[in-house]
Design a protein around this motif. Sequence first.
Motif, short mmCIF file in Angstrom:
data_model
loop_
_atom_site.label_atom_id
_atom_site.label_comp_id
_atom_site.label_asym_id
_atom_site.label_seq_id
_atom_site.Cartn_x
_atom_site.Cartn_y
_atom_site.Cartn_z
N VAL A 352 17.17 10.39 -7.80
CA VAL A 352 16.09 11.34 -7.54
C VAL A 352 15.40 10.92 -6.24
N PRO A 353 14.86 11.87 -5.49
CA PRO A 353 14.18 11.52 -4.23
C PRO A 353 12.89 10.75 -4.49
N VAL A 354 12.60 9.81 -3.60
CA VAL A 354 11.39 9.00 -3.78
C VAL A 354 10.12 9.81 -3.51
N GLU A 355 10.29 11.06 -3.05
CA GLU A 355 9.11 11.89 -2.84
C GLU A 355 8.35 12.13 -4.14
N GLN A 356 9.03 11.97 -5.28
CA GLN A 356 8.35 12.09 -6.56
C GLN A 356 7.22 11.07 -6.67
N VAL A 357 7.41 9.92 -6.03
CA VAL A 357 6.36 8.89 -6.00
C VAL A 357 5.48 9.07 -4.78
N PHE A 358 6.09 9.34 -3.63
CA PHE A 358 5.35 9.44 -2.37
C PHE A 358 4.31 10.56 -2.40
N ASN A 359 4.60 11.65 -3.12
CA ASN A 359 3.73 12.82 -3.07
C ASN A 359 2.32 12.55 -3.59
N ARG A 360 2.15 11.53 -4.39
CA ARG A 360 0.81 11.27 -4.93
C ARG A 360 -0.08 10.52 -3.95
N PHE A 361 0.51 9.95 -2.88
CA PHE A 361 -0.26 9.06 -2.01
C PHE A 361 -1.18 9.75 -1.00
N PRO A 362 -0.82 10.93 -0.43
CA PRO A 362 -1.76 11.54 0.52
C PRO A 362 -3.15 11.76 -0.06
N ARG A 363 -3.20 12.28 -1.30
CA ARG A 363 -4.51 12.50 -1.91
C ARG A 363 -5.22 11.18 -2.19
N MET A 364 -4.46 10.17 -2.62
CA MET A 364 -5.05 8.86 -2.89
C MET A 364 -5.63 8.25 -1.62
N VAL A 365 -4.87 8.32 -0.53
CA VAL A 365 -5.33 7.76 0.74
C VAL A 365 -6.58 8.49 1.22
N ARG A 366 -6.59 9.80 1.07
CA ARG A 366 -7.76 10.58 1.48
C ARG A 366 -9.01 10.13 0.72
N GLY A 367 -8.87 9.97 -0.60
CA GLY A 367 -10.02 9.57 -1.41
C GLY A 367 -10.49 8.16 -1.12
N LEU A 368 -9.53 7.22 -0.99
CA LEU A 368 -9.90 5.83 -0.72
C LEU A 368 -10.52 5.67 0.66
N ALA A 369 -10.02 6.44 1.63
CA ALA A 369 -10.58 6.36 2.98
C ALA A 369 -12.05 6.77 2.97
N LYS A 370 -12.37 7.78 2.17
CA LYS A 370 -13.78 8.19 2.06
C LYS A 370 -14.61 7.10 1.38
N ASP A 371 -14.05 6.49 0.35
CA ASP A 371 -14.77 5.42 -0.35
C ASP A 371 -15.02 4.22 0.56
N LEU A 372 -14.04 3.92 1.42
CA LEU A 372 -14.15 2.76 2.32
C LEU A 372 -14.87 3.09 3.62
N ASP A 373 -15.19 4.38 3.80
CA ASP A 373 -15.81 4.84 5.04
C ASP A 373 -14.93 4.51 6.24
N LYS A 374 -13.63 4.78 6.07
CA LYS A 374 -12.67 4.56 7.16
C LYS A 374 -11.93 5.85 7.46
N LYS A 375 -11.41 5.93 8.66
CA LYS A 375 -10.58 7.07 9.05
C LYS A 375 -9.13 6.62 9.09
N ILE A 376 -8.33 7.16 8.18
CA ILE A 376 -6.94 6.71 8.06
C ILE A 376 -6.03 7.92 7.95
N GLU A 377 -4.98 7.91 8.73
CA GLU A 377 -3.98 8.98 8.69
C GLU A 377 -2.68 8.42 8.11
N LEU A 378 -2.19 9.05 7.06
CA LEU A 378 -0.96 8.61 6.40
C LEU A 378 0.22 9.41 6.92
N THR A 379 1.27 8.71 7.31
CA THR A 379 2.51 9.33 7.75
C THR A 379 3.62 8.96 6.78
#
Length: 670
Positions: A352-379
């Motif tokens: 199975v493609p690893v996107e099944q796992v990868f797909n959950r990370f953009p939202r997680m990164v967005r939320g954690l970046a706000k909590d940490l008061d950092k600007k982070i772009e996930l590629t």
Amino acid sequence: MELDQYIDVFLDESREHLQSVNDHILELEKHPEDLTIVNEIFRSAHTLKGMAATMGFEDIAALTHHMENVLDQIRHEALTVTTEVIDVTFSAIEALEEMVADVAEGKDGKKDVRELVSRLERINSGEAIAATTAENQAESEQFQLDEYQLTVINQAVEQDFQAYQIRVLLTSDCILKAARAYMVLEALEGLGEMIQTNPSVEALEEGEFEQGFDLLLLTNESKQEVEKAVHRISEVEEVQVTDFIYVDQSGLTQETDPTANAQPIEKSDTSEAEHKEKNAPTAATRNTSKTIRVNLDRIDHLMNLFEEVVIDRSRLENLAQQSRDMKILETVENMARVTSDMQNLILSMRMVPVEQVFNRFPRMVRGLAKDLDKKIELTIEGATTELDRTVVDEIGDPLVHLIRNSMDHGIEAPSVRKTLGKPEIGNLSLRAYHSGNHVFIEIEDDGAGINREKVLAKAIENGIVAQTDAELLSDDEVNELILSSGFSTADQVSDLSGRGVGLDVVKNKIESLGGRITIESTKGKGSKFSIELPLTLSILSSLLVKVADEIYAVPLTSIIETALLQESDILSAHGQKVMDFRGRVIPLVSLEEVFDIPRQEVMERKDYAVVIVKKGDKLTGLIVDSFIGQQEVVLKSLGNYLRDVFAISGATILGDGAVSLIIDPNALIA
């Protein structure tokens, strides 16, 4: 109707639609003016609501409905996309995911989301609601009638009937829309003749419409009587009855006698309707889907059955060699080729493609970046890279830990990055790719890198290394220290780090999957965590070796090469047997000594058979008695009673029925 049989389908499709909503919301945040994205989100949310209502999960349906109302306003341009809208939508998605997970555990999928619903209603209230109503009225699709329908209207008007266009809006909390639409149709058909509905009657009966729908009615009743008839039905919020608006040949809307200027829609080759029909896929094309859903348990069962075939194939090959019958040998060889193709096919079904796992990370990164008061772009790169399902199921948590670590410890705050001459927005890359029989997953950031002095100080404080040895460690060895048990350099305890649980959890999980993790870091420029994982964990290509009367299997993926050494080639350093391998001194490990294998008679050695295995940059030679040959073996667990046997990852059954243990070279090298 018994719905339990559909629960698996509901769960699978719900997860797909939630993931689709999640992905498109992230896109919408980047392109808030793109209404096609909103339509995709609305479609997925609408389908999820319908499925949940059908299955009786009212809380899921109700929450999705409130989220759908907000989306409806956006797509009708009555509401603009703001950070608040994105945040509350993500909160709704998270709540829905929890509720679906609750259903998967056999529960009722209920959750207290009153606060979340209140936030959605606040966004959806006031002027926005009025604007939406006006928008729905202004943009309601017009009816386009054929020649027969125009003739019917013409004859009815001559007999003093009225043609009314009726717009019906249901309440926002109406769940059984199809039932309400049916009741409206039934009530109006008692007043006259229904000419057309928009959407179609079939769509209304299936509930495939938004909050409102349109009807074209011929009646001799007044507008007030028509409104009263519809308003008697519960959950109808608004009814608008106007004179019929039709489309003439020029495409302009008219509001006079429909027979005056109305023309039937031409069915020429150049008409828009015909053009759409030509470009639309045919029914035959739509119905020839080549994808089916198969329960994962069935694939696992198929794999287990095929593993038995592999064992029997090895047995047949042994018997064929003993018989020396050419016909039997040819048949067995052909069987080996066919089963080899079958094996590749079944293994590909497990991939199975690893996107099944990868797909959950953009939202997680967005939320954690706000909590940490950092600007982070996930590629994300290589999300379509395929991996065995058993590995994909287990790799999610280690990746979450590594991404959190990079965001918290690695990437600096915007003000610090600006001072260092870096862009305020930090880059975090997540990539996957194939290399040989392995899949590599890398997490790389452009942050501060690993602070050698800070890591060494913490390692000395925790007793991981001695003060005298600290300065002798290379940068790579210092980087490896952060994988030690309980190691953490966080100055403050937070929800993200400093909890006393270090990256050793990640290391242990990856090694339990037969993989390994390496770290590269440059101070001030960033770090890269690289995870190497086997493609599959069920059938292994291995080298069979013999030690005394025992046969062991060594995975080929760990083997560099084999060698025969004379006794004079075996050297000693610090009490350890070593050998010279292409100008590099590597240790030798005797499997006979490691596993304490008894011998019936003393063996006189003229030479030593050595299997050279690799783990990262480390090489080790395994001393055995002889090489038997390469063979594909089925990896079987030793069970709970023999779970922690040193340097043994499992067992297999050979062609002659004997049991062979499968060696874990990583443990021997370590």
